[in-house]
Design an enzyme around this catalytic site. Structure first.
Site, PDB file in Angstrom:
ATOM      1  N   PRO A  90       0.831  -1.204   0.000  1.00 20.72           N
ATOM      2  CG  PRO A  90      -0.667  -1.522   1.746  1.00 20.72           C
ATOM      3  CD  PRO A  90       0.648  -2.015   1.190  1.00 20.72           C
ATOM      4  CD  GLU A  91       4.136   2.976  -2.565  1.00 21.02           C
ATOM      5  OE1 GLU A  91       4.385   4.044  -1.958  1.00 21.02           O
ATOM      6  OE2 GLU A  91       4.978   2.089  -2.733  1.00 21.02           O
TER       7      GLU A  91
END
Ligand SMILES: [Zn+2]
Length: 270
Positions: free
Chosen positions: A2-3
């Protein structure tokens, strides 16, 4: 992994369902995350009201009156809203249950995420040395220009340094540099103020677009699988090594820089 856009999408998904709600129970099925979930976390939270679901870099901050839960999704984690009593699946390590029956369910197969408690989150070692938010007011071309003087670091590594600015992951650094025509290997200290102005704008654009698309994918956030879209269709260079540049049609070059895939156009980026 997840960014920042996925984490922000998660925040926007859970905020309306959790803010101003009172905690009935904290169920910890497996405390062995990247750092152990504190034993006293249930006692700290039960009966307290979640004031705000906030974000700093890739950390979700669940603010209560007396402190904050710092949540990280790690490599593979997700946090979603559960409205029914669907039984926990494998890797559903934590449920934060509110008095109205709604719950936030944390799933993390690889257990690189975290749930930690901090009375002063800004002073917590995980957060204290972080640079500004890329979508915040403090971040602009003037800031990048000032911060980069005398720096010989390649601009791409400079942008991905959390002490410079948070949340500019590999995909977004590649895209923003292409949009501004800057070669990823150019020393950070040898870029003009005018180009930094364009670069800061490009970073904002790329991240905002990704957040917007994450939001679109997760329109039905409640009970969703918690798997944000990756904004892949609109990428100009990332994942397109060897394919023609959208500007000049020359094949894009793909190299490794600091162990990260780097794609750029040798003609358009200087
Ligand atoms: Zn080109």
């Amino acid at each position: 992994m997840p960014e920042l856009p996925e984490v922000e999408t998660t925040r926007r998904g859970i905020a309306p369902h959790s803010e101003s709600k009172t905690v009935a129970e904290l169920i910890i099925r497996d405390p062995r995350l990247r750092w152990p979930v504190p034993d006293n976390l249930p006692a700290l939270l039960v009966g307290q009201t979640l004031q705000e679901a906030d974000r700093r870099a890739k950390y979700l901050l669940l603010h209560f009156d007396h402190g904050t839960v710092i949540v990280h999704l790690g490599m593979s984690g997700s946090l979603r809203v559960i409205t029914d009593t669907s039984p926990p699946q494998k890797h559903d390590h934590i449920d934060l249950v509110f008095t109205d029956g709604l719950r936030l369910r944390f799933n993390d197969p690889r257990r690189f995420g975290c749930w930690l408690w901090a009375e002063e989150p800004a002073a917590h070692p995980l957060l204290a040395s972080l640079g500004p938010e890329p979508l915040g007011e403090e971040f602009n071309g003037r800031y990048l220009f000032r911060k980069s003087r005398d720096r010989k670091t390649p601009i791409k590594s400079f942008l991905m340094d959390n002490r410079v600015v948070v949340g500019v992951g590999n995909i977004y650094a590649n895209e923003a540099l292409f949009k501004t025509g800057i070669h990823p290997g150019r020393p950070a200290g040898r870029i003009s103020a005018a180009r930094y102005h364009q670069l800061a704008e490009a970073i904002r654009e790329v991240l905002s677009a990704a957040i917007l698309m994450g939001g679109t994918t997760l329109r039905d956030f409640v009970n969703s699988e918690g798997k944000p879209g990756y904004f892949a269709q609109s990428l100009l260079v990332y994942g397109r090594g060897g394919e023609p540049c959208v500007e000049c049609h020359q094949p894009l070059r793909e190299i490794r820089m600091n162990q990260r895939t780097t794609v750029y156009c040798t003609r358009c980026q200087r």
